[in-house]
Design a protein around this motif. Structure first.
Motif, PDB file in Angstrom:
ATOM      1  N   GLY A  84      18.123  36.109  96.118  1.00 40.11           N
ATOM      2  CA  GLY A  84      18.695  35.847  94.798  1.00 40.11           C
ATOM      3  C   GLY A  84      19.028  34.385  94.578  1.00 40.11           C
ATOM      4  N   ARG A  85      19.599  33.739  95.593  1.00 39.53           N
ATOM      5  CA  ARG A  85      19.935  32.319  95.463  1.00 39.53           C
ATOM      6  C   ARG A  85      18.660  31.487  95.252  1.00 39.53           C
ATOM      7  NH1 ARG A  85      24.108  30.404  99.625  1.00 39.53           N
ATOM      8  NH2 ARG A  85      23.111  32.183 100.550  1.00 39.53           N
ATOM      9  N   PHE A  86      17.623  31.809  96.002  1.00 38.87           N
ATOM     10  CA  PHE A  86      16.363  31.094  95.853  1.00 38.87           C
ATOM     11  C   PHE A  86      15.773  31.319  94.457  1.00 38.87           C
ATOM     12  CE2 PHE A  86      11.703  31.110  96.140  1.00 38.87           C
ATOM     13  CZ  PHE A  86      11.492  29.783  96.486  1.00 38.87           C
ATOM     14  N   LEU A  87      15.724  32.580  94.020  1.00 40.37           N
ATOM     15  CA  LEU A  87      15.166  32.883  92.703  1.00 40.37           C
ATOM     16  C   LEU A  87      15.979  32.238  91.590  1.00 40.37           C
ATOM     17  CD1 LEU A  87      14.090  36.614  93.054  1.00 40.37           C
ATOM     18  CD2 LEU A  87      12.630  34.594  92.936  1.00 40.37           C
ATOM     19  N   SER A  88      17.293  32.212  91.737  1.00 36.57           N
ATOM     20  CA  SER A  88      18.147  31.588  90.727  1.00 36.57           C
ATOM     21  C   SER A  88      17.854  30.097  90.608  1.00 36.57           C
ATOM     22  CB  SER A  88      19.623  31.784  91.070  1.00 36.57           C
ATOM     23  OG  SER A  88      19.968  33.141  90.964  1.00 36.57           O
ATOM     24  N   ALA A  89      17.548  29.466  91.731  1.00 34.79           N
ATOM     25  CA  ALA A  89      17.251  28.035  91.718  1.00 34.79           C
ATOM     26  C   ALA A  89      15.867  27.749  91.159  1.00 34.79           C
ATOM     27  CB  ALA A  89      17.365  27.461  93.131  1.00 34.79           C
ATOM     28  N   VAL A  90      14.914  28.611  91.470  1.00 31.78           N
ATOM     29  CA  VAL A  90      13.527  28.357  91.090  1.00 31.78           C
ATOM     30  C   VAL A  90      13.185  28.936  89.718  1.00 31.78           C
ATOM     31  CG1 VAL A  90      11.123  28.785  91.742  1.00 31.78           C
ATOM     32  CG2 VAL A  90      12.808  28.233  93.487  1.00 31.78           C
ATOM     33  N   CYS A  91      13.719  30.103  89.422  1.00 30.11           N
ATOM     34  CA  CYS A  91      13.395  30.808  88.170  1.00 30.11           C
ATOM     35  C   CYS A  91      14.669  31.221  87.441  1.00 30.11           C
ATOM     36  CB  CYS A  91      12.565  32.052  88.455  1.00 30.11           C
ATOM     37  SG  CYS A  91      11.081  31.782  89.412  1.00 30.11           S
ATOM     38  N   PRO A  92      15.539  30.292  87.065  1.00 30.11           N
ATOM     39  CA  PRO A  92      16.821  30.688  86.464  1.00 30.11           C
ATOM     40  C   PRO A  92      16.651  31.481  85.177  1.00 30.11           C
ATOM     41  CG  PRO A  92      16.470  28.330  86.233  1.00 30.11           C
ATOM     42  CD  PRO A  92      15.379  28.850  87.127  1.00 30.11           C
ATOM     43  N   GLU A  93      15.654  31.176  84.396  1.00 31.94           N
ATOM     44  CA  GLU A  93      15.433  31.905  83.142  1.00 31.94           C
ATOM     45  C   GLU A  93      15.149  33.375  83.422  1.00 31.94           C
ATOM     46  OE1 GLU A  93      15.083  32.293  78.956  1.00 31.94           O
ATOM     47  OE2 GLU A  93      15.785  30.615  80.149  1.00 31.94           O
ATOM     48  N   GLN A  94      14.357  33.667  84.441  1.00 37.27           N
ATOM     49  CA  GLN A  94      14.022  35.049  84.771  1.00 37.27           C
ATOM     50  C   GLN A  94      15.249  35.823  85.244  1.00 37.27           C
ATOM     51  OE1 GLN A  94      11.133  36.549  84.040  1.00 37.27           O
ATOM     52  NE2 GLN A  94      10.677  34.585  83.093  1.00 37.27           N
ATOM     53  N   VAL A  95      16.128  35.167  85.987  1.00 40.35           N
ATOM     54  CA  VAL A  95      17.341  35.831  86.462  1.00 40.35           C
ATOM     55  C   VAL A  95      18.209  36.194  85.274  1.00 40.35           C
ATOM     56  CG1 VAL A  95      19.448  35.538  87.822  1.00 40.35           C
ATOM     57  CG2 VAL A  95      17.260  34.756  88.732  1.00 40.35           C
ATOM     58  N   VAL A  96      18.337  35.292  84.308  1.00 38.00           N
ATOM     59  CA  VAL A  96      19.125  35.564  83.113  1.00 38.00           C
ATOM     60  C   VAL A  96      18.506  36.714  82.328  1.00 38.00           C
ATOM     61  CG1 VAL A  96      19.857  34.620  80.880  1.00 38.00           C
ATOM     62  CG2 VAL A  96      20.071  33.241  82.946  1.00 38.00           C
ATOM     63  N   LEU A  97      17.198  36.700  82.166  1.00 38.23           N
ATOM     64  CA  LEU A  97      16.531  37.781  81.443  1.00 38.23           C
ATOM     65  C   LEU A  97      16.725  39.113  82.140  1.00 38.23           C
ATOM     66  CD1 LEU A  97      13.186  36.062  80.375  1.00 38.23           C
ATOM     67  CD2 LEU A  97      15.112  36.671  78.915  1.00 38.23           C
ATOM     68  N   ARG A  98      16.660  39.141  83.466  1.00 39.07           N
ATOM     69  CA  ARG A  98      16.856  40.380  84.205  1.00 39.07           C
ATOM     70  C   ARG A  98      18.262  40.913  83.975  1.00 39.07           C
ATOM     71  NH1 ARG A  98      16.131  39.072  89.726  1.00 39.07           N
ATOM     72  NH2 ARG A  98      18.362  38.872  89.866  1.00 39.07           N
ATOM     73  N   HIS A  99      19.283  40.046  84.037  1.00 34.02           N
ATOM     74  CA  HIS A  99      20.657  40.481  83.810  1.00 34.02           C
ATOM     75  C   HIS A  99      20.825  41.001  82.388  1.00 34.02           C
ATOM     76  CE1 HIS A  99      22.451  39.519  87.610  1.00 34.02           C
ATOM     77  NE2 HIS A  99      21.915  38.312  87.610  1.00 34.02           N
ATOM     78  N   THR A 100      20.168  40.359  81.431  1.00 39.60           N
ATOM     79  CA  THR A 100      20.246  40.805  80.044  1.00 39.60           C
ATOM     80  C   THR A 100      19.650  42.201  79.917  1.00 39.60           C
ATOM     81  OG1 THR A 100      20.120  38.529  79.266  1.00 39.60           O
ATOM     82  CG2 THR A 100      19.599  40.241  77.668  1.00 39.60           C
ATOM     83  N   LYS A 101      18.527  42.437  80.571  1.00 41.45           N
ATOM     84  CA  LYS A 101      17.896  43.760  80.519  1.00 41.45           C
ATOM     85  C   LYS A 101      18.799  44.813  81.152  1.00 41.45           C
ATOM     86  CE  LYS A 101      13.177  42.048  80.511  1.00 41.45           C
ATOM     87  NZ  LYS A 101      11.945  41.884  81.290  1.00 41.45           N
ATOM     88  N   TRP A 102      19.472  44.461  82.267  1.00 41.76           N
ATOM     89  CA  TRP A 102      20.385  45.419  82.902  1.00 41.76           C
ATOM     90  C   TRP A 102      21.528  45.764  81.962  1.00 41.76           C
ATOM     91  CZ3 TRP A 102      20.887  42.468  88.163  1.00 41.76           C
ATOM     92  CH2 TRP A 102      19.770  42.738  88.943  1.00 41.76           C
ATOM     93  N   ARG A 103      22.082  44.744  81.293  1.00 45.08           N
ATOM     94  CA  ARG A 103      23.199  44.987  80.370  1.00 45.08           C
ATOM     95  C   ARG A 103      22.739  45.868  79.212  1.00 45.08           C
ATOM     96  NH1 ARG A 103      23.970  39.447  79.674  1.00 45.08           N
ATOM     97  NH2 ARG A 103      24.322  38.669  81.744  1.00 45.08           N
ATOM     98  N   LYS A 104      21.531  45.614  78.703  1.00 50.94           N
ATOM     99  CA  LYS A 104      21.010  46.437  77.617  1.00 50.94           C
ATOM    100  C   LYS A 104      20.865  47.884  78.069  1.00 50.94           C
ATOM    101  CE  LYS A 104      18.356  43.134  74.917  1.00 50.94           C
ATOM    102  NZ  LYS A 104      16.999  42.782  74.496  1.00 50.94           N
ATOM    103  N   ALA A 105      20.363  48.068  79.279  1.00 47.76           N
ATOM    104  CA  ALA A 105      20.175  49.420  79.808  1.00 47.76           C
ATOM    105  C   ALA A 105      21.510  50.141  79.946  1.00 47.76           C
ATOM    106  CB  ALA A 105      19.455  49.375  81.149  1.00 47.76           C
ATOM    107  N   GLU A 106      22.569  49.375  80.235  1.00 47.81           N
ATOM    108  CA  GLU A 106      23.904  49.963  80.366  1.00 47.81           C
ATOM    109  C   GLU A 106      24.571  50.137  79.008  1.00 47.81           C
ATOM    110  OE1 GLU A 106      25.853  47.214  82.932  1.00 47.81           O
ATOM    111  OE2 GLU A 106      24.787  47.905  84.719  1.00 47.81           O
TER     112      GLU A 106
END
Length: 124
Positions: A84-106
């Motif tokens: 997660g730390r690596f992905l957050s550094a390399v692909c921060p936009e994707q991490v944000v989009l993933r969290h947004t999708k999780w929140r929408k699902a909830e």
């Protein structure tokens, strides 16, 4: 030298080997005895033991003794933290989009725009 950087490098070195990645996949459903793990591979038990040692050294698996057996379990939090730390550094936009999708699902953010970023920065 940062200890977390060294830990992360060790985790990625451990993940570089396909046998070790398969061991982690095998452990996703719960702990397994060393012999059970070894029986799943066409390589020697000592080789599997070395792979388990590398995974343990990287903090990606834990072990506990149960009589004469050694049981291994996936250290999910450690694995997720390093990746997660690596992905957050390399692909921060994707991490944000993933969290947004999780929140929408909830159901907590039903109207969030797909291009919105949680940090308030404009999308590229």
């Amino acid at each position: 030298m940062s200890t977390s950087s060294e830990d992360e490098a060790g985790a990625f070195r451990a993940l570089a080997d396909p046998t070790r990645r398969q061991i982690l996949e095998d452990l996703r459903d719960g702990e397994l005895a060393a012999g059970e793990i070894a029986s799943r591979f066409a390589i020697s038990a000592p080789s599997i033991s070395r792979h388990l040692g590398v995974l343990k050294g990287a903090g990606l698996v834990t072990e506990r003794r149960d009589g004469n057996r050694i049981l291994y379990a996936l250290a999910e939090e450690q694995l997720a933290m390093h990746i997660g730390r690596f992905l957050s550094a390399v692909c921060p936009e994707q991490v944000v989009l993933r969290h947004t999708k999780w929140r929408k699902a909830e159901g907590s953010e039903p109207s969030a725009a797909p291009s919105a970023r949680a940090d308030g920065a404009a999308g590229s």
